[in-house]
Design an enzyme around this catalytic site. Structure first.
Site, PDB file in Angstrom:
ATOM      1  N   SER A   9       1.709  11.137   1.215  1.00 26.71           N
ATOM      2  CA  SER A   9       0.587  10.263   0.884  1.00 26.71           C
ATOM      3  C   SER A   9      -0.517  11.113   0.276  1.00 26.71           C
ATOM      4  O   SER A   9      -1.222  11.852   0.979  1.00 26.71           O
ATOM      5  CB  SER A   9       0.074   9.552   2.140  1.00 26.71           C
ATOM      6  N   HIS A  34       3.379   9.217  -3.025  1.00 29.93           N
ATOM      7  CA  HIS A  34       2.816   7.923  -2.623  1.00 29.93           C
ATOM      8  C   HIS A  34       1.324   7.914  -2.911  1.00 29.93           C
ATOM      9  O   HIS A  34       0.589   8.798  -2.468  1.00 29.93           O
ATOM     10  CB  HIS A  34       3.062   7.699  -1.127  1.00 29.93           C
ATOM     11  N   ASP A  36      -2.199   5.711  -2.888  1.00 28.78           N
ATOM     12  CA  ASP A  36      -2.950   4.560  -2.386  1.00 28.78           C
ATOM     13  C   ASP A  36      -4.106   4.230  -3.309  1.00 28.78           C
ATOM     14  O   ASP A  36      -4.950   5.088  -3.591  1.00 28.78           O
ATOM     15  CB  ASP A  36      -3.496   4.851  -0.985  1.00 28.78           C
ATOM     16  N   MET A  38      -7.230   1.532  -3.481  1.00 30.13           N
ATOM     17  CA  MET A  38      -7.970   0.571  -2.661  1.00 30.13           C
ATOM     18  C   MET A  38      -9.207   0.101  -3.412  1.00 30.13           C
ATOM     19  O   MET A  38      -9.768   0.843  -4.215  1.00 30.13           O
ATOM     20  CB  MET A  38      -8.390   1.207  -1.335  1.00 30.13           C
ATOM     21  N   HIS A  67       0.556   2.041  -4.262  1.00 28.58           N
ATOM     22  CA  HIS A  67       0.381   1.076  -3.183  1.00 28.58           C
ATOM     23  C   HIS A  67      -0.942   0.364  -3.446  1.00 28.58           C
ATOM     24  O   HIS A  67      -2.016   0.905  -3.190  1.00 28.58           O
ATOM     25  CB  HIS A  67       0.375   1.823  -1.843  1.00 28.58           C
ATOM     26  N   MET A  69      -3.558  -1.703  -2.563  1.00 29.22           N
ATOM     27  CA  MET A  69      -4.287  -2.349  -1.466  1.00 29.22           C
ATOM     28  C   MET A  69      -5.550  -2.973  -2.054  1.00 29.22           C
ATOM     29  O   MET A  69      -6.676  -2.539  -1.789  1.00 29.22           O
ATOM     30  CB  MET A  69      -4.602  -1.326  -0.373  1.00 29.22           C
ATOM     31  N   ASP A 174       4.770   3.175   6.792  1.00 32.32           N
ATOM     32  CA  ASP A 174       3.551   3.870   6.379  1.00 32.32           C
ATOM     33  C   ASP A 174       2.502   3.729   7.469  1.00 32.32           C
ATOM     34  O   ASP A 174       2.082   2.619   7.797  1.00 32.32           O
ATOM     35  CB  ASP A 174       3.034   3.254   5.071  1.00 32.32           C
TER      36      ASP A 174
END
Length: 216
Positions: A9, A34, A36, A38, A67, A69, A174
């Site tokens: 991550s 990975h 993220d 957001m 990912h 979010m 996760d």
């Protein structure tokens, strides 16, 4: 038994030297980076920026996921496809038309994934499972690193593994994934693990040593 996917991550990486961290992780033999993203709305935090994504993509040929979010993830599919994402995860909780968004991801030639929060049931998304290549179960409430693993999600993981045989997707987890959790959840049939501070980052060993130990 298929090889488990170990996925750092990158929100937990060393941003003072992100390029070196990425190259060191690649040498260590990780499988998927990975990432993220957001928006401060769907989750109460902000994740990685577009420049971080571009940098990591420019220094590795390994698969990159994203990912999302974010609210209305459909609005970001084209952007991250163009930035070089190989796998795009959306949260059905944040999308009015998740099936359409998953079709959009596949139309861009990318692998489609869904991620669900700890409080979302599999029954709420079961109609989407024929459309996905990856199904990621959040084992903490999303938005922050360093949280405690939520044991009550294990029954949901077992259901997802059972359904994966029918619908042919990979089950990923996760959140607070420690070496002990990798061992435990591998036995349940989980195929991929997002690695943060519980297993990979901020340790006194180099990445290659850690990845080799996790594989063992």
């Amino acid at each position: 038994m298929s090889k488990k996917l170990l996925c750092p991550s990158m929100m937990c990486a060393n941003f003072a030297n992100l390029e070196k961290d990425t190259k060191d992780l690649e040498v260590a033999g990780v499988d998927i980076f990975h990432m993220d993203i957001m928006d401060g709305s769907f989750v109460p935090n902000f994740g990685m920026g577009l420049q971080d994504y571009e940098l990591i993509r420019s220094v590795t040929d390994k698969p990159l996921d994203v990912h999302l979010m974010v609210q209305n993830p459909s609005n970001y599919v084209e952007m991250f496809s163009d930035l070089g994402a190989d796998i795009i995860y959306i949260h059905p909780e944040a999308d009015i038309h998740p099936a359409r968004t998953l079709d959009k991801i596949r139309a861009k030639g990318k692998k489609a994934g869904i991620a669900i929060n700890p409080g979302t049931s599999i029954e709420a998304v079961i109609e989407l499972l024929p459309l996905v290549d990856y199904f990621m179960i959040m084992t903490v409430n999303p938005g922050f690193a360093g949280q405690k693993y939520l044991e009550y999600v294990n029954s949901k993981i077992e259901k997802a593994v059972s359904l994966s045989k029918q619908f042919d997707f990979k089950v990923m987890v996760d959140g607070a994934i420690s070496p002990q959790k990798i061992e435990e959840l591998s036995k349940l049939g989980v195929e991929g693990f997002i690695l943060g501070t519980s297993a990979l980052f901020g340790k006194h060993k180099n990445y290659e040593t850690i990845i080799n130990e996790l594989r063992a």
